[in-house]
Motif scaffolding. Structure first.
Motif, short mmCIF file in Angstrom:
data_model
loop_
_atom_site.label_atom_id
_atom_site.label_comp_id
_atom_site.label_asym_id
_atom_site.label_seq_id
_atom_site.Cartn_x
_atom_site.Cartn_y
_atom_site.Cartn_z
N ASP A 1 -3.94 -2.57 3.76
CA ASP A 1 -3.07 -2.38 4.92
C ASP A 1 -3.40 -3.50 5.91
O ASP A 1 -4.55 -3.64 6.31
CB ASP A 1 -3.35 -1.00 5.54
CG ASP A 1 -2.32 -0.65 6.60
OD1 ASP A 1 -1.91 -1.55 7.36
OD2 ASP A 1 -1.93 0.53 6.66
N TYR B 1 0.80 -1.23 0.00
CA TYR B 1 0.00 0.00 0.00
C TYR B 1 0.83 1.29 0.00
O TYR B 1 0.30 2.37 -0.21
CB TYR B 1 -0.94 0.03 1.22
CG TYR B 1 -0.21 0.18 2.54
CD1 TYR B 1 0.13 1.45 3.00
CD2 TYR B 1 0.15 -0.91 3.31
CE1 TYR B 1 0.82 1.60 4.20
CE2 TYR B 1 0.84 -0.77 4.50
CZ TYR B 1 1.17 0.49 4.93
OH TYR B 1 1.86 0.65 6.10
N ARG C 1 -5.50 1.71 -0.71
CA ARG C 1 -4.43 1.84 0.27
C ARG C 1 -4.86 1.29 1.63
O ARG C 1 -4.11 0.56 2.27
CB ARG C 1 -4.01 3.32 0.38
CG ARG C 1 -2.96 3.62 1.43
CD ARG C 1 -3.58 4.37 2.60
NE ARG C 1 -2.65 4.56 3.69
CZ ARG C 1 -2.38 3.65 4.61
NH1 ARG C 1 -2.93 2.45 4.55
NH2 ARG C 1 -1.53 3.91 5.58
N PHE D 1 0.56 4.15 -2.55
CA PHE D 1 -0.76 4.79 -2.60
C PHE D 1 -0.98 5.73 -1.42
O PHE D 1 -1.91 6.53 -1.41
CB PHE D 1 -1.86 3.73 -2.66
CG PHE D 1 -1.68 2.78 -3.82
CD1 PHE D 1 -1.78 3.26 -5.13
CD2 PHE D 1 -1.39 1.45 -3.63
CE1 PHE D 1 -1.58 2.40 -6.21
CE2 PHE D 1 -1.20 0.58 -4.70
CZ PHE D 1 -1.29 1.07 -6.00
N SER D 2 -0.10 5.62 -0.40
CA SER D 2 -0.22 6.52 0.73
C SER D 2 0.55 7.82 0.49
O SER D 2 0.57 8.71 1.32
CB SER D 2 0.29 5.84 2.01
OG SER D 2 1.69 5.70 1.94
#
Lengths: 111, 244
Positions: free
Chosen positions: B182, B142, B178, B145-146
């Motif tokens: 997680d 992720y 994202r 995408f963060s």
């Protein structure tokens, strides 16, 4: 928010992409280049024998039907990208054509 | 030695103008000058009525999104030296213009908030529970995408959002991906309805321009395609369990 039924068409589109990527170039090479050059034996009797075998028939059926779903799905979404919001009638016609091609190919090859 | 560039800016002052119009400014520049600095020069030296949004000047805050020659850009990360033919600056496409280069981003912000962009736990953890350990591989699922800074360039690039603003859009769907990916998060079920909808992942036709214009090299188009895989799995599971 309502669940979309798009996964069905996207799944067939994805399968079509896979088949088109793996099989279509080889088929073009065989039927479009090697056969006219006489490099492979592409006589009717031989192809008919291949298509009449259940495994051969299934391969041709997959090579015909899945790319139909791929291309009609892509064309339908291209219409939207170009600003033509065709609606359910055209959607039915596009996917209907793919379904018809799939059924017709199955009927001709497998029955 | 500094050169002078003709910078054309689309103006719109709602109390005075019926519609946006173009205004031209001559801006002396050196090769280090960013578009944001050019706008500051115009506001300070030539025309104090010009409005634009900015804050950090270093591609972190995501405030200075605008169209430069028709391409969504951050003003702070775009330099005059790269536009020897001159530049035309407009408010970010696909958003309503509030004034000059300032757009109304409330729809975008509402979408970011709607997908619950925070870690959801089934039972609340306390500091006494210790850290939530994650392997580097789990983080890679992720991490990129963060990196989104919520600048909105991907919405200005997205033809689907331009055609229909009900579409959740690239940044919101990337943020959804994202949090769903997680390992510390347990709220996937609460987000799936957004992903499964026609306005969710399925509204995307994978044009991919969102990923091209992202100033932080996030790949929202990839997040949406991975979201389609998630949504397709969810579709099959829902078919097998029709009661739920």
């Amino acid at each position: 928010m309502k669940r979309s039924n798009e996964p069905v068409f996207w799944g067939l589109f994805g399968a079509g992409g896979m088949v088109a990527a793996l099989l279509t170039p080889v088929l073009i090479l065989i039927t479009g280049i090697l056969a006219p050059m006489g490099a492979v034996d592409f006589s009717f009797a031989r192809v008919d024998a291949f298509a009449s075998n259940i495994l051969g028939g299934l391969i041709i059926w997959a090579a015909v039907s899945f790319p139909l779903w791929l291309s009609l799905h892509r064309l339908y979404h291209c219409l939207h990208d170009f600003g033509v919001h065709a609606g359910n009638g055209v959607k039915a016609a596009f996917y209907g054509a793919a379904a018809l091609g799939t059924v017709a190919a199955a009927y001709l090859l497998l029955f | 030695m500094s050169q002078v560039m003709k910078v054309e800016i689309q103006r719109y002052r709602p109390e005075l103008d019926k519609e946006p119009f173009w205004q031209s400014y001559d801006v002396p520049y050196t090769k280090e000058m960013s578009v944001l600095e050019a706008l500051a020069y115009i506001k300070d030296e030539l025309d104090p009525t010009l409005s634009y949004r900015w804050s950090c000047r270093m591609a972190i805050c995501g405030s200075c999104g605008m169209m430069v020659n028709g391409v969504p850009k951050l003003g702070c990360k775009t330099f005059l030296r790269d536009y020897p033919q001159g530049m035309k600056i407009e408010a970010l496409a696909n958003f309503p213009i509030e004034r000059d280069l300032v757009v109304d981003m409330s729809d975008f912000i509402a979408k970011l908030e709607a997908i619950k962009p925070y870690i959801i736990r089934e039972t609340e953890q306390t500091p006494e529970d210790g850290c939530s350990i994650q392997t580097p591989k789990e983080m890679e699922q992720y991490r990129q995408f963060s990196m989104c800074i919520n600048c909105g360039l991907c919405y200005a690039a997205c033809p689907q959002y331009g055609l229909n603003d009900k579409f959740m859009g690239p940044a919101a769907l990337a943020l959804l991906h994202r949090y769903n990916n997680d390992t510390r998060d347990e709220g996937k079920e609460e987000r799936m309805a957004f992903l499964n909808a026609h306005e969710g992942a399925w509204g995307c036709t994978f044009v991919g321009y969102c990923s091209d214009v992202c100033p932080k090299k996030v790949d929202p188009a990839a997040a949406i395609q991975l979201g389609k895989v998630d949504s397709a799995k969810d579709y099959v599971i829902a078919m097998l369990k029709p009661g739920e």
